[in-house]
Design a protein around this motif. Structure first.
Motif, PDB file in Angstrom:
ATOM      1  N   TYR A  39       0.954  -0.702  -0.216  1.00  0.00           N
ATOM      2  CA  TYR A  39       0.495  -0.020  -0.417  1.00  0.00           C
ATOM      3  C   TYR A  39       0.727   0.992  -0.080  1.00  0.00           C
ATOM      4  N   ALA A  40       0.434   1.711  -1.125  1.00  0.00           N
ATOM      5  CA  ALA A  40       0.795   3.613  -1.132  1.00  0.00           C
ATOM      6  C   ALA A  40       0.291   4.779  -0.111  1.00  0.00           C
ATOM      7  N   TYR A  41       0.771   5.313   0.841  1.00  0.00           N
ATOM      8  CA  TYR A  41       0.661   6.340   1.247  1.00  0.00           C
ATOM      9  C   TYR A  41       1.516   7.378   1.178  1.00  0.00           C
ATOM     10  N   PRO A  47      -2.762  12.181  10.251  1.00  0.00           N
ATOM     11  CA  PRO A  47      -3.051  11.107  10.211  1.00  0.00           C
ATOM     12  C   PRO A  47      -4.223  10.535   9.881  1.00  0.00           C
ATOM     13  N   GLY A  48      -4.275  10.559   8.704  1.00  0.00           N
ATOM     14  CA  GLY A  48      -4.759   9.301   7.711  1.00  0.00           C
ATOM     15  C   GLY A  48      -4.015   8.412   8.117  1.00  0.00           C
ATOM     16  N   CYS A  49      -2.400   8.755   7.002  1.00  0.00           N
ATOM     17  CA  CYS A  49      -1.527   8.078   7.191  1.00  0.00           C
ATOM     18  C   CYS A  49      -1.247   7.212   8.359  1.00  0.00           C
ATOM     19  N   THR A  50      -1.662   7.535   9.351  1.00  0.00           N
ATOM     20  CA  THR A  50      -1.373   6.507  10.874  1.00  0.00           C
ATOM     21  C   THR A  50      -2.514   5.825  10.988  1.00  0.00           C
ATOM     22  N   THR A  51      -3.553   6.608  10.595  1.00  0.00           N
ATOM     23  CA  THR A  51      -5.369   5.459  10.570  1.00  0.00           C
ATOM     24  C   THR A  51      -5.393   4.559   9.136  1.00  0.00           C
ATOM     25  N   GLN A  52      -4.132   4.670   8.808  1.00  0.00           N
ATOM     26  CA  GLN A  52      -4.375   3.610   7.711  1.00  0.00           C
ATOM     27  C   GLN A  52      -2.956   2.645   8.008  1.00  0.00           C
ATOM     28  N   ALA A  53      -2.061   3.074   8.383  1.00  0.00           N
ATOM     29  CA  ALA A  53      -1.230   2.324   8.960  1.00  0.00           C
ATOM     30  C   ALA A  53      -1.353   1.025  10.826  1.00  0.00           C
ATOM     31  N   CYS A  54      -2.177   2.011  10.962  1.00  0.00           N
ATOM     32  CA  CYS A  54      -2.639   0.370  12.284  1.00  0.00           C
ATOM     33  C   CYS A  54      -4.157  -0.058  12.059  1.00  0.00           C
ATOM     34  N   ASP A  55      -4.257   0.178  11.212  1.00  0.00           N
ATOM     35  CA  ASP A  55      -5.674  -0.218  10.678  1.00  0.00           C
ATOM     36  C   ASP A  55      -4.934  -1.776  10.032  1.00  0.00           C
ATOM     37  N   PHE A  56      -3.640  -1.473   9.365  1.00  0.00           N
ATOM     38  CA  PHE A  56      -3.221  -2.623   8.799  1.00  0.00           C
ATOM     39  C   PHE A  56      -2.641  -3.499   9.709  1.00  0.00           C
ATOM     40  N   ARG A  57      -1.695  -2.477  10.614  1.00  0.00           N
ATOM     41  CA  ARG A  57      -1.462  -3.283  11.818  1.00  0.00           C
ATOM     42  C   ARG A  57      -2.342  -4.294  12.696  1.00  0.00           C
ATOM     43  N   ASP A  58      -3.261  -3.586  12.995  1.00  0.00           N
ATOM     44  CA  ASP A  58      -4.649  -4.648  13.825  1.00  0.00           C
ATOM     45  C   ASP A  58      -4.293  -5.554  12.797  1.00  0.00           C
ATOM     46  N   VAL A 142      -7.705   5.725  -2.824  1.00  0.00           N
ATOM     47  CA  VAL A 142      -8.718   4.983  -1.763  1.00  0.00           C
ATOM     48  C   VAL A 142      -8.729   5.566  -0.793  1.00  0.00           C
ATOM     49  N   LYS A 143      -9.464   6.206   0.535  1.00  0.00           N
ATOM     50  CA  LYS A 143      -9.528   6.381   1.358  1.00  0.00           C
ATOM     51  C   LYS A 143      -8.995   5.869   3.148  1.00  0.00           C
ATOM     52  N   ALA A 144      -8.141   6.723   3.571  1.00  0.00           N
ATOM     53  CA  ALA A 144      -7.592   6.311   4.730  1.00  0.00           C
ATOM     54  C   ALA A 144      -8.420   5.678   6.001  1.00  0.00           C
ATOM     55  N   THR A 145      -9.473   5.635   5.864  1.00  0.00           N
ATOM     56  CA  THR A 145     -10.250   5.107   7.136  1.00  0.00           C
ATOM     57  C   THR A 145     -11.308   4.524   6.334  1.00  0.00           C
ATOM     58  N   GLY A 146     -11.453   3.055   6.989  1.00  0.00           N
ATOM     59  CA  GLY A 146     -12.145   1.731   6.567  1.00  0.00           C
ATOM     60  C   GLY A 146     -11.840   1.669   5.504  1.00  0.00           C
ATOM     61  N   HIS A 147     -10.613   1.811   4.285  1.00  0.00           N
ATOM     62  CA  HIS A 147      -9.940   1.295   3.898  1.00  0.00           C
ATOM     63  C   HIS A 147      -9.109  -0.766   3.928  1.00  0.00           C
ATOM     64  N   ARG A 152     -10.209  -6.446   3.073  1.00  0.00           N
ATOM     65  CA  ARG A 152     -11.108  -7.478   3.338  1.00  0.00           C
ATOM     66  C   ARG A 152     -12.308  -8.170   3.140  1.00  0.00           C
ATOM     67  N   ARG A 153     -13.065  -7.203   2.809  1.00  0.00           N
ATOM     68  CA  ARG A 153     -13.981  -7.533   2.361  1.00  0.00           C
ATOM     69  C   ARG A 153     -14.155  -8.230   1.027  1.00  0.00           C
ATOM     70  N   ASP A 154     -12.960  -7.217  -0.033  1.00  0.00           N
ATOM     71  CA  ASP A 154     -13.404  -7.258  -1.462  1.00  0.00           C
ATOM     72  C   ASP A 154     -12.140  -9.192  -1.252  1.00  0.00           C
ATOM     73  N   LEU A 155     -10.973  -8.981  -1.126  1.00  0.00           N
ATOM     74  CA  LEU A 155     -10.402  -9.884  -0.912  1.00  0.00           C
ATOM     75  C   LEU A 155     -11.140 -11.560  -0.311  1.00  0.00           C
ATOM     76  N   LYS A 156     -12.489 -11.478   0.333  1.00  0.00           N
ATOM     77  CA  LYS A 156     -13.491 -12.655   0.929  1.00  0.00           C
ATOM     78  C   LYS A 156     -12.316 -13.107   2.371  1.00  0.00           C
ATOM     79  N   LEU A 157     -11.829 -12.485   3.576  1.00  0.00           N
ATOM     80  CA  LEU A 157     -11.143 -12.624   4.530  1.00  0.00           C
ATOM     81  C   LEU A 157     -12.225 -12.858   5.667  1.00  0.00           C
ATOM     82  N   ASP A 158     -13.125 -12.008   5.203  1.00  0.00           N
ATOM     83  CA  ASP A 158     -13.904 -11.916   6.365  1.00  0.00           C
ATOM     84  C   ASP A 158     -15.432 -13.078   6.850  1.00  0.00           C
TER      85      ASP A 158
END
Length: 158
Positions: A39-41, A47-58, A142-147, A152-158
């Protein structure tokens, strides 16, 4: 506005060797045999890049369990990436593309609209690369929040 290069499913993922936040070098080719979420940020510690990175981390454990490696790429210097990793406990590799050549080859750097103005910059994007190094999915603007949840939905991981 000039059209940027865009990758599509089936295209070969441009290979790269880039410095990492921890002082090493990451070669995309070293990840062959794994699925990769690249992912490119635009900028670490915003703020947005931190949100996205933390979402990937989590989400990293569940992505890893399904065979995905995650790599973040930005034009930030390795020293700034190291601060980002430390500050936000980022647990996957962040790579530095200071000359933006790799970002450009992926279509993730170029003209974009920012608050109605045309500017040059990083186009927030995510690429899913298969085990053979081919683009499986290319998501631009893509949006930082919710991406990550959408990915995960697009890859059918959930």
């Amino acid at each position: 506005m000039t059209e940027n290069v865009r990758l599509a499913p089936g295209d070969a993922a441009p290979d790269f060797s880039l410095p990492t936040a921890d002082g090493g070098t990451l070669h995309l080719s070293d990840l062959r045999g794994k699925k990769v979420v690249l992912y490119a940020y635009p900028a670490a510690m915003t703020p947005g890049c931190t949100t996205q990175a933390c979402d990937f981390r989590d989400s990293l454990a569940s992505l890893t369990a399904k065979g995905y490696a995650v790599v973040g790429i930005s034009p930030d210097a390795p020293a700034k990436l190291a601060k980002f990793v430390e500050r936000d406990a980022i647990t996957f590799p962040l790579v530095s593309d200071q000359d933006k050549a790799v970002l450009t080859s992926y279509g993730a750097f170029g003209e974009k609209k920012n608050y109605g103005k045309v500017v040059q910059g990083v186009i927030r994007s995510t690429f899913v690369i298969d085990e053979k190094g081919q683009i499986e999915h290319a998501f631009y603007n893509v949006k930082a929040t919710g991406h990550v949840a959408k990915l995960r939905r697009d890859l059918k991981l959930d």
